[in-house]
Design an enzyme around this catalytic site. Structure first.
Site, PDB file in Angstrom:
ATOM      1  N   ASP A   1       0.826  -1.215   0.000  1.00 53.17           N
ATOM      2  CA  ASP A   1       0.000   0.000   0.000  1.00 53.17           C
ATOM      3  C   ASP A   1       0.859   1.264   0.000  1.00 53.17           C
ATOM      4  O   ASP A   1       0.468   2.287   0.533  1.00 53.17           O
ATOM      5  CB  ASP A   1      -0.913   0.003   1.236  1.00 53.17           C
ATOM      6  CG  ASP A   1      -0.126   0.017   2.533  1.00 53.17           C
ATOM      7  OD1 ASP A   1       1.065  -0.328   2.531  1.00 53.17           O
ATOM      8  OD2 ASP A   1      -0.715   0.400   3.574  1.00 53.17           O
TER       9      ASP A   1
ATOM     10  N   LYS B   1       4.420   1.826  16.149  1.00 55.63           N
ATOM     11  CA  LYS B   1       3.224   2.593  16.559  1.00 55.63           C
ATOM     12  C   LYS B   1       3.235   2.975  18.032  1.00 55.63           C
ATOM     13  O   LYS B   1       2.326   2.640  18.802  1.00 55.63           O
ATOM     14  CB  LYS B   1       1.962   1.805  16.218  1.00 55.63           C
ATOM     15  CG  LYS B   1       1.820   1.595  14.719  1.00 55.63           C
ATOM     16  CD  LYS B   1       0.462   1.115  14.291  1.00 55.63           C
ATOM     17  CE  LYS B   1       0.356   1.015  12.782  1.00 55.63           C
ATOM     18  NZ  LYS B   1       1.140  -0.030  12.142  1.00 55.63           N
TER      19      LYS B   1
ATOM     20  N   ASP C   1       2.238   6.255   2.558  1.00 54.05           N
ATOM     21  CA  ASP C   1       1.460   5.067   2.931  1.00 54.05           C
ATOM     22  C   ASP C   1      -0.001   5.397   2.628  1.00 54.05           C
ATOM     23  O   ASP C   1      -0.570   6.303   3.229  1.00 54.05           O
ATOM     24  CB  ASP C   1       1.657   4.788   4.425  1.00 54.05           C
ATOM     25  CG  ASP C   1       0.755   3.670   4.929  1.00 54.05           C
ATOM     26  OD1 ASP C   1      -0.428   3.618   4.541  1.00 54.05           O
ATOM     27  OD2 ASP C   1       1.215   2.857   5.734  1.00 54.05           O
TER      28      ASP C   1
END
Ligand code: GDD
Ligand code: MG
Length: 370
Positions: free
Chosen positions: A124, A175, A233
């Site tokens: 992606d 993250k 992204d």
């Protein structure tokens, strides 16, 4: 390169890749209900095609697709790969195996030797970085894995990857609310093939949370290849709109897009009626119609969509066969396939309309932030 390595086309060593395309694309719903994120039409072709052709031009000859969500659609879109001048294979997970589990599972279809480099790509990403230079950097050093790293403003949504003065990766922090650096994992790796065997087989494994930290703890040499080329992204509607815009405007170079002079890409049979203003990197899908006096800016119209006279569409996505009636206003909105926005309604701030939903002639302002 291992002794006796095969030579591929153009005298370079034969290079294989694994492509991760099994995610559900939840943040891009409702666009991803019927189509997986990597296949969303982006500047006239499936999103993936930009990355596939860049990989081909960097010498990749064979790609194993690691599929899970709507797996059959990848084979339907790309088949054996001959159309793009490569060889494609598909390996489907019964249950999603996570980013590293998918790599381990797909590696059964690789043909290269244990010391050969294998390129691993998130499905992606739009990236203008020099894949050949990344592979060369990997080949020259003694790294087991070479990660493309890039700088972002806010690393909390990514893998934050600090490196030492010699380029060695010191840590991998996925993250985190408090990332150690804004230098992040850009989702394109070169693995020495034998490293793939270190991923446990037969269960879900995350590359980001498990494999990279484990290999670092074992003292394996992982290095960063830092390049600040165009990078995105395409995980959210806002990013999808931005990526399509940048392809149409030429800010993201793609072998399969001819950048448009007027900031518009008109696909086969699209119609823009006189007096309509269409620009800012907009794609008008096949057989779609933009009516007189409409204003369409930095948006993506899928095939067979209609924007009627006087409507205003900015940074929005209009699904296949959807209709935006006269005088409606969309800003940062996502309209599902075949949905209808009745005259005079305003949809702003990330509002999403599900496929087939009809908003009558209510002239109401709908905003995703209430
Ligand atoms: N086959 C398979 N199976 N593919 C998967 C699976 C799975 O179980 N889970 C995810 N993928 C694929 C997705 O389709 C996507 O192409 C890729 O793996 C990465 O997944 P995302 O869901 O897009 O991850 P992310 O964007 O939150 O984070 C990743 O990418 C960032 C860069 O864009 C991480 O690798 C971060 O560290 C990185 O910074
Ligand atoms: Mg992603």
């Amino acid at each position: 390169m291992g002794a006796g390595a095969r030579l591929g086309r153009r005298g370079r060593s034969f290079l294989e890749a694994i492509l991760l395309v099994g995610g559900q694309g939840t943040r891009l719903r409702p666009l991803t209900i019927s189509t997986p994120k990597p296949l969303l039409p982006t500047a006239g072709v499936p999103l993936l095609e930009h990355q596939l052709t860049r990989a081909r031009d960097a010498g990749v000859e064979r790609i194993v697709f690691a599929t899970s969500y709507r797996a059959e659609m990848f084979n339907e879109a790309f088949g054996d790969g001959r159309r793009l001048g490569m060889e494609f294979r598909y390996v489907t997970e019964d249950e999603p195996l996570g980013t590293a589990g998918a790599v381990r599972n797909a590696s059964a279809a690789l043909t290269c030797g244990p010391d050969d480099p294998v390129l691993i790509l998130n499905g992606d990403i739009l990236s203008g970085h020099d894949i050949s230079a990344q592979v060369e950097a990997h080949q020259k050093g003694d790294a087991q894995i070479t990660l493309h790293l890039t700088l972002v403003d806010d690393a909390r949504r990514y893998g934050s990857v600090p490196t030492g003065p010699d380029g060695r990766v010191l840590d991998f922090v996925e993250k985190s609310p408090d990332p150690p650096t804004n230098q992040v994992n850009a989702g394109c790796y070169v693995f020495r093939r034998s490293m793939i065997e270190r991923i446990p087989a037969g269960r879900p494994v995350s590359a980001e949370y498990e494999t990279f930290p484990m290999l670092l703890a074992d003292g394996e040499v992982i290095v960063g290849y830092v390049e600040a080329a165009y990078w995105l992204d395409v995980g959210t509607p806002a990013a999808f709109v931005r990526g399509a815009r940048d392809l149409v405007l030429g800010a993201m170079p793609s072998p399969v897009v001819t950048a448009s002079e007027h900031g518009v890409l008109l696909l086969g049979g699209a119609t823009v009626e006189p007096g309509a203003q269409v620009g800012g990197g907009t794609t008008v899908g096949a057989r779609s119609v933009v009516g007189a006096g409409a204003h369409v800016e930095s948006s993506v119209l899928f095939d067979d969509a209609t924007v009627e006279a006087g409507a205003r569409v900015v940074r929005s996505v209009i699904g296949e066969g959807a209709r935006i009636c006269a005088g409606a206003v969309l800003e940062d909105a996502v309209i599902g396939d075949r949905a209808i926005v009745g005259p005079g309604n305003e949809l702003v701030n990330g509002l999403r309309l599900w496929p087939g939903v009809e908003l009558p002639d209510t002239a109401v302002r709908f905003s995703a932030d209430g």
